[in-house]
Design an enzyme around this catalytic site. Structure first.
Site, short mmCIF file in Angstrom:
data_model
loop_
_atom_site.label_atom_id
_atom_site.label_comp_id
_atom_site.label_asym_id
_atom_site.label_seq_id
_atom_site.Cartn_x
_atom_site.Cartn_y
_atom_site.Cartn_z
N ASP A 16 0.87 -1.18 0.00
CA ASP A 16 0.00 0.00 0.00
C ASP A 16 0.90 1.23 0.00
OD1 ASP A 16 -1.69 2.11 0.59
OD2 ASP A 16 -2.60 1.12 2.34
N ILE A 17 0.85 2.01 -1.06
CA ILE A 17 1.77 3.15 -1.20
C ILE A 17 1.55 4.20 -0.11
CG2 ILE A 17 0.39 4.57 -2.80
CD1 ILE A 17 3.07 5.01 -4.38
N ASN A 30 -6.54 12.87 -10.81
CA ASN A 30 -7.23 13.24 -12.04
C ASN A 30 -7.07 14.75 -12.25
OD1 ASN A 30 -9.36 14.55 -10.57
ND2 ASN A 30 -10.19 12.53 -10.14
N GLY A 38 -9.55 4.75 -6.46
CA GLY A 38 -8.27 4.05 -6.58
C GLY A 38 -7.23 4.59 -5.61
N ASP A 40 -5.70 7.37 -5.61
CA ASP A 40 -5.97 8.78 -5.25
C ASP A 40 -6.85 8.84 -3.99
OD1 ASP A 40 -6.17 11.55 -5.48
OD2 ASP A 40 -7.49 11.52 -7.21
N SER A 128 -2.09 5.12 -14.30
CA SER A 128 -2.98 4.85 -15.44
C SER A 128 -3.39 3.40 -15.62
CB SER A 128 -2.39 5.35 -16.78
OG SER A 128 -2.44 6.76 -16.86
N GLY A 130 -5.08 1.47 -13.60
CA GLY A 130 -6.32 1.10 -12.91
C GLY A 130 -7.50 1.59 -13.72
N ILE A 131 -8.20 2.57 -13.15
CA ILE A 131 -9.41 3.11 -13.77
C ILE A 131 -9.13 3.64 -15.19
CG2 ILE A 131 -11.19 4.92 -13.50
CD1 ILE A 131 -10.48 4.67 -10.36
N TYR A 132 -7.92 4.15 -15.42
CA TYR A 132 -7.58 4.74 -16.72
C TYR A 132 -7.22 3.71 -17.80
CZ TYR A 132 -7.88 9.61 -15.02
OH TYR A 132 -8.32 10.82 -14.54
P1 ADP Z 1 -5.52 5.49 -12.73
O1 ADP Z 1 -6.80 6.29 -12.69
O2 ADP Z 1 -4.29 6.35 -13.02
O3 ADP Z 1 -5.61 4.28 -13.57
P2 ADP Z 1 -5.92 3.96 -10.24
O4 ADP Z 1 -5.84 4.51 -8.87
O5 ADP Z 1 -7.25 3.50 -10.72
O6 ADP Z 1 -5.27 5.09 -11.20
O7 ADP Z 1 -4.93 2.75 -10.38
C1 ADP Z 1 -3.54 2.85 -10.51
C2 ADP Z 1 -2.89 1.65 -9.85
O8 ADP Z 1 -2.81 1.86 -8.45
C3 ADP Z 1 -3.65 0.32 -10.04
O9 ADP Z 1 -2.70 -0.66 -10.43
C4 ADP Z 1 -4.20 0.04 -8.64
O10 ADP Z 1 -4.27 -1.35 -8.38
C5 ADP Z 1 -3.15 0.66 -7.77
N1 ADP Z 1 -3.53 1.01 -6.39
C6 ADP Z 1 -4.75 1.29 -5.88
N2 ADP Z 1 -4.66 1.58 -4.56
C7 ADP Z 1 -3.33 1.50 -4.24
C8 ADP Z 1 -2.58 1.67 -3.03
N3 ADP Z 1 -3.16 2.01 -1.87
N4 ADP Z 1 -1.22 1.49 -3.08
C9 ADP Z 1 -0.62 1.16 -4.25
N5 ADP Z 1 -1.27 0.99 -5.40
C10 ADP Z 1 -2.60 1.14 -5.41
#
Ligand code: ADP
Length: 178
Positions: A16-17, A30, A38, A40, A128, A130-132
Site C-alpha cells: 500500500d503506497i 485526475n 483508486g 488517489d 494509469s 487502474g481506472i484509466y
Molecule cells: P488510474 O486512474 O491512473 O488508472 P488507479 O488509482 O485507478 O489510477 O490505479 C492505478 C494503480 O494503483 C492500479 O494498479 C491500482 O491497483 C493501484 N492502487 C490502488 N490503490 C493503491 C494503493 N493504496 N497502493 C498502491 N497501489 C494502489
C-alpha cells in the site's frame, strides 16, 4: 512492503503506497485534483482532509483549469508517512492513439521535481493502469525505459515502484526492460 526485485537505486515492491515512508509518494490524480477513486482516494483518506484543502489551493492559484496530463504539482503529505505528495495525471488509455509519451511524462516530471528538491526516497504507483485502463505490460515497458534513462542522472535518488498485488508486481517484472 514486500520487495520483489531490487536494482541499484530502483526497487519493485508490493504493498500500500500510503504506508511508504520517504520524501514523497506520487499520486495518480485526475485533472480536477479534487480526489477520486483508486490510489488517489486511498492517499486522500490516509493524508486527511488537509490534503484536499491543499489541492483546492493549487486549483485556485496555479492550475485553475485543472492539472494537464503528464504534469506534476506538489503538496505536503500531511498525515502520510511520506513528507510530500507529487500529484500527476496519467493518460486515459486509448486504442486509437499512442499516449505512451504522456505516461512517460508523468514519471519524467515527477523525477525532475524530486531531483530539484533533493529528495532521496520516492515511490510511484502504477499510474494509469487502474481506472484509466492502460495495459500493465505496455506501461511497464514505458516506465522501465524512463527509469533506465533518467535515474543514472539523479545520483541521490532511490525509487520504489509500488504495486498493489503480487500479480501486478510480477506482471511488471515480466514486461519491464530492467
Ligand atoms: P488510474 O486512474 O491512473 O488508472 P488507479 O488509482 O485507478 O489510477 O490505479 C492505478 C494503480 O494503483 C492500479 O494498479 C491500482 O491497483 C493501484 N492502487 C490502488 N490503490 C493503491 C494503493 N493504496 N497502493 C498502491 N497501489 C494502489
Amino acid at each position: 512492503m514486500k520487495i520483489h526485485w531490487q536494482g541499484e537505486r530502483l526497487s519493485v515492491a508490493e504493498g500500500d503506497i500510503t504506508r511508504f515512508d520517504g520524501d514523497a509518494i506520487v499520486n495518480a490524480a485526475n485533472q480536477s485534483l479534487l480526489g477520486g477513486g483508486g490510489v488517489d482516494g486511498a492517499i486522500h483518506r490516509a493524508a486527511g482532509p488537509a490534503l484536499l484543502e491543499a489541492c483546492k489551493e493549487l486549483r485556485d492559484k496555479a492550475w485553475p483549469d485543472g492539472l494537464p496530463v503528464g504534469q506534476v504539482a506538489v503538496t505536503p503529505g500531511f498525515r502520510l508517512a511520506a513528507n510530500h505528495v507529487i500529484h500527476t495525471v496519467g493518460p486515459v488509455h486509448a486504442k486509437s492513439e499512442d499516449r505512451s509519451q504522456q505516461l512517460a511524462d508523468c514519471y519524467r516530471h515527477a523525477l525532475d521535481v524530486a531531483a530539484e528538491r533533493g529528495f532521496s526516497r520516492l515511490a510511484f504507483p502504477a499510474i494509469s493502469t487502474g481506472i484509466y485502463g492502460y495495459p500493465p505490460a505496455a506501461a511497464a515497458a514505458i516506465v522501465s525505459d524512463v527509469m533506465r534513462e533518467r535515474l543514472p542522472n539523479i545520483p541521490g535518488l532511490e525509487v520504489t515502484l509500488v504495486f498493489f498485488s503480487a500479480a501486478d508486481a510480477e506482471t511488471f517484472l515480466r514486461a519491464a526492460n530492467l
